[in-house]
Enzyme design. Structure first.
Site, PDB file in Angstrom:
ATOM      1  N   LEU A 116      -6.315  -2.219  -1.001  1.00  0.00           N
ATOM      2  CA  LEU A 116      -5.206  -3.170  -1.069  1.00  0.00           C
ATOM      3  C   LEU A 116      -3.947  -2.335  -1.258  1.00  0.00           C
ATOM      4  CD1 LEU A 116      -6.493  -6.054  -3.411  1.00  0.00           C
ATOM      5  CD2 LEU A 116      -6.227  -6.121  -0.934  1.00  0.00           C
ATOM      6  N   ASP A 117      -2.856  -2.765  -0.632  1.00  0.00           N
ATOM      7  CA  ASP A 117      -1.595  -2.027  -0.774  1.00  0.00           C
ATOM      8  C   ASP A 117      -1.133  -2.007  -2.225  1.00  0.00           C
ATOM      9  OD1 ASP A 117      -1.504  -1.966   1.996  1.00  0.00           O
ATOM     10  OD2 ASP A 117      -0.255  -3.766   2.099  1.00  0.00           O
ATOM     11  N   TYR A 118      -0.258  -1.072  -2.506  1.00  0.00           N
ATOM     12  CA  TYR A 118       0.379  -0.953  -3.824  1.00  0.00           C
ATOM     13  C   TYR A 118       0.948  -2.296  -4.284  1.00  0.00           C
ATOM     14  CZ  TYR A 118       3.786   0.902  -7.205  1.00  0.00           C
ATOM     15  OH  TYR A 118       4.529   1.164  -8.323  1.00  0.00           O
TER      16      TYR A 118
ATOM     17  N   ARG B 230       0.497  -7.860   6.470  1.00  0.00           N
ATOM     18  CA  ARG B 230       1.958  -7.669   6.461  1.00  0.00           C
ATOM     19  C   ARG B 230       2.477  -7.430   7.866  1.00  0.00           C
ATOM     20  NH1 ARG B 230       3.674  -6.877   1.058  1.00  0.00           N
ATOM     21  NH2 ARG B 230       1.874  -6.527  -0.277  1.00  0.00           N
TER      22      ARG B 230
END
Ligand code: URA
Length: 245
Positions: free
Chosen positions: A103-105, A191
């Site tokens: 998962l992204d930051y 995103r």
């Protein structure tokens, strides 16, 4: 005799795929010699296998499976060159676990952590196609035809996306909360998909992986679950897909 990357995964070093990366990067020695070719057969009882100079034991450590509510502001890698906190700072178990996928930051939500390389391999293999459910707050109100583009597949830099399931959940102060279900695991995929239709993501949360959900977990909390629970919760969804074909 077993393949080197399999022995590494069994010993809980990393997933099988990650172990291959370690081998390719020259970080693995067998009996003192760096091995970079894939598929070398090793006897865990006879051969000394070292990763970054640390010996691994052929003995399997007990497997552990964690469901973590990853908060925003944490990276999903074991170490971050920029020194940001990592999800491994949040879990306290004797085994060395690693995340299944990423998962992204800035993304929060459900993340599986384990030291079971075989399970990680299966869950992250594109063939397995586990549905991942995201709640994405996007800027503005995307019209139906834009959502349809996401449903049929949209061209990104690294190729077209597979069909996604997309529905509007609610409007929030000029923005829209979407539920987006994908089974691919490409970098920053949700995103990039939303960006591509002109409605960038303002906030992203993964609420489920297959039938595994966040349940009552709060950010930073985790629970231990059994392998069987993870297998069932991710296999149902796979069977379900097959039935619909
Ligand atoms: N898609 C994204 O864009 N980010 C994530 O963290 C997961 C899926």
């Amino acid at each position: 005799m077993e393949r080197l990357q399999k022995i590494m995964a069994h010993a809980g070093v990393a997933s099988r795929r990650k172990s291959e990366e370690l081998i390719r990067a020259g970080r693995v020695r067998v009996n003192g010699k760096v091995v970079t070719e894939m598929g070398m057969k090793v006897d865990p009882d006879q051969d000394l296998v070292e990763v970054d100079g640390k010996p691994i034991t052929g003995r399997e450590e007990p497997k552990v499976y964690l469901l973590l509510y990853k908060p925003r502001g944490y990276v999903t890698t074991a170490k971050d060159p920029q020194g940001r906190p990592t999800v491994l700072d949040l879990v306290h178990v004797p085994q060395r676990v690693y995340p299944v996928g990423r998962l992204d930051y800035d993304t929060e939500g459900l993340l599986i952590l384990t030291n079971d390389g075989d399970l990680t391999y299966r869950l992250t293999h594109p063939k397995h196609e586990v549905d991942k459910v995201y709640h994405a707050l996007v800027a503005g109100h995307p019209p139906e035809d834009k959502l349809q583009q996401l449903r049929t597949g949209i061209m990104l830099e690294d190729g077209p996306t597979a069909p996604a399931k997309v529905r509007r959940l609610k409007k929030i102060q000029g923005n829209t909360l979407l539920e987006i279900i994908i089974h691919e695991g490409r970098n920053r995929q949700v995103r990039r998909m939303c960006e591509a239709i002109g409605h960038p993501v303002l906030h992203l949360k993964r609420v489920a992986i297959g039938d595994l959900t966040l349940g009552n977990l709060k950010p930073k909390q985790y629970v231990k679950v059994s392998r069987v629970r993870i297998e069932k919760a991710t296999a149902n969804n796979y069977n379900h897909r097959l039935r619909r074909l």
